[in-house]
Design an enzyme around this catalytic site. Structure first.
Site, PDB file in Angstrom:
ATOM      1  N   GLU A  53       0.826  -1.205   0.000  1.00  0.00           N
ATOM      2  CA  GLU A  53       0.000   0.000   0.000  1.00  0.00           C
ATOM      3  C   GLU A  53       0.862   1.258   0.000  1.00  0.00           C
ATOM      4  O   GLU A  53       0.598   2.210  -0.745  1.00  0.00           O
ATOM      5  CB  GLU A  53      -0.906   0.006   1.236  1.00  0.00           C
ATOM      6  CG  GLU A  53      -1.821  -1.214   1.358  1.00  0.00           C
ATOM      7  CD  GLU A  53      -1.219  -2.347   2.172  1.00  0.00           C
ATOM      8  OE1 GLU A  53      -1.977  -3.005   2.898  1.00  0.00           O
ATOM      9  OE2 GLU A  53       0.013  -2.571   2.078  1.00  0.00           O
ATOM     10  N   ARG A 184      12.407 -21.325  -8.849  1.00  0.00           N
ATOM     11  CA  ARG A 184      13.481 -21.327  -7.853  1.00  0.00           C
ATOM     12  C   ARG A 184      13.658 -19.934  -7.248  1.00  0.00           C
ATOM     13  O   ARG A 184      13.834 -19.788  -6.038  1.00  0.00           O
ATOM     14  CB  ARG A 184      14.795 -21.775  -8.505  1.00  0.00           C
ATOM     15  CG  ARG A 184      14.860 -23.249  -8.854  1.00  0.00           C
ATOM     16  CD  ARG A 184      16.200 -23.596  -9.476  1.00  0.00           C
ATOM     17  NE  ARG A 184      16.299 -25.013  -9.798  1.00  0.00           N
ATOM     18  CZ  ARG A 184      17.371 -25.575 -10.337  1.00  0.00           C
ATOM     19  NH1 ARG A 184      18.436 -24.832 -10.635  1.00  0.00           N
ATOM     20  NH2 ARG A 184      17.383 -26.872 -10.593  1.00  0.00           N
TER      21      ARG A 184
END
Length: 367
Positions: A53, A184
């Site tokens: 945010e 990964r």
């Protein structure tokens, strides 16, 4: 209830969330809308850095009175490494907040009430299933202290990961292998058994995409890993850490041979099929490994399934057929005696990578 535009905005926030690597914090994305147009997006990139945010607010570079904030996860309402996002939202004069899903375990409850008390309109549940899936790893780690485990493999159409001689290069094409390296990069640690180390001598690093190397984990009850194994990175080329889990009765001389920079040997109890996987996961969870990618061979995959320790599967399927009953299959565990009892994936996705397909989903029995 929700418009197509709002779904598009939340989907954009979800994709933004996936850019972050904030483990052990959850992945969160946000987007700010004014007059039907996205003016800013943000995500939580690393632990200790701005939450999604706040990142979106900073990226807006302007006044935000009257705007709508879309965020994948309920804003935090506490002071931690960073300040509470609820206060940052209130300070900006944002008029409406649309939340994908609630925080599975907020440090301080009442974020939604705090926003409403400040005069902000709050709505919850836009693309809730997708947003909940985004933090499934975080939620499991909070609930159990254990990592979220994904079994990953590349198989032929007849379910083989290697020929009877152990040859497995390459079952899938370059596009699928690139996606594996992206997976990964998204993981905190990658795990294999010593059989894979002996057969393939893998580096277990991220190479085909930009990213960071995960912690490398080797299950090696009797310490058979060669001192020259690439996963040990004796030259220090990658700087990635390697954890070797062995049993308490493993040879002391072998422990000394394998010890070195960035290599840690950890003793755990012995299980009928090697090291005790429950203990391994407990240790990894205590070290803030939230997302664990298992690229083990058939023995390792089978053990994870037998013990009910896998949460998700991501299996690449190549249009090849080995046609040999003695070739190595995806999982060599105890198995089941009926199709009805077979492990089943739910919330599945199917994606194409070149001529290969990736089928992924959550294990139904793990829910």
């Amino acid at each position: 209830m929700w418009s197509d535009f709002e779904r598009e905005v939340m989907q954009r926030a979800i994709e933004e969330a996936k850019r972050g690597r904030p483990s052990p914090n959850p992945r969160v994305g946000a987007a700010i809308v004014r007059d039907g147009k996205v003016i800013s997006v943000g995500h939580h990139d690393r632990v200790g850095e701005a939450h999604a945010e706040v990142d979106a607010i900073q990226n807006a570079n302007g006044a935000l009175e009257g705007t709508t904030l879309y965020v994948t996860l309920e804003p935090c309402n506490h002071q931690g490494r960073t300040g509470p996002c609820t206060e940052a939202i209130l300070d900006e004069g944002i008029a409406r907040v649309v939340i994908g899903c609630r925080d599975p375990a907020p440090h301080v409850a009442g974020a939604i009430d705090r926003l409403k008390a400040g005069g902000i309109e709050v709505e919850i549940g836009l693309m809730e299933q997708e947003c909940t899936a985004l933090v499934a790893d975080f939620a499991k780690h909070l609930r159990t202290g254990l990592p979220f485990v994904t079994l990953k493999a590349a198989v032929t159409l007849d379910g083989k990961i290697a020929t009877r001689t152990g040859d497995s290069k390459w079952i899938t094409g370059e596009e699928a292998r690139t996606e594996t390296h992206r997976m990964r990069d998204e993981s905190d640690a990658i795990l294999v058994g010593v059989g894979t180390v002996l057969a393939d001598d893998p580096k277990l690093t991220v190479r085909h995409v930009a990213g960071r190397d995960p912690v490398r984990v080797v299950l090696d009850a009797s310490l058979r890993t060669p001192p020259s194994a690439a996963v040990l990175d004796r030259a220090g080329a990658t700087g990635a850490r390697t954890l070797i889990f062995h049993t308490h009765d493993a040879d002391i001389a072998r422990r000394k041979v394998l010890s070195g920079p960035n290599v840690e040997l950890i003793a755990v109890s012995r299980h009928a099929r090697g090291v005790d996987l429950n203990e391994v996961l407990q240790v990894l969870g205590e070290r803030d490994v939230v997302r664990l990618l298992v690229e083990g061979g058939s023995h390792v995959h089978g053990t994870f399934l037998d013990l009910g320790l896998a949460d998700r599967a991501a299996i690449f399927i190549a249009p090849r057929i080995v046609g040999d009953p003695d070739a190595i299959s995806f999982a060599a565990g105890s198995g089941v005696d009926s199709i009805e009892r077979a492990w089943r994936l739910v919330r599945t996705q199917v994606r194409a990578f070149g001529s290969d397909w990736l089928i992924s989903g959550d294990f139904e029995r793990m829910q």
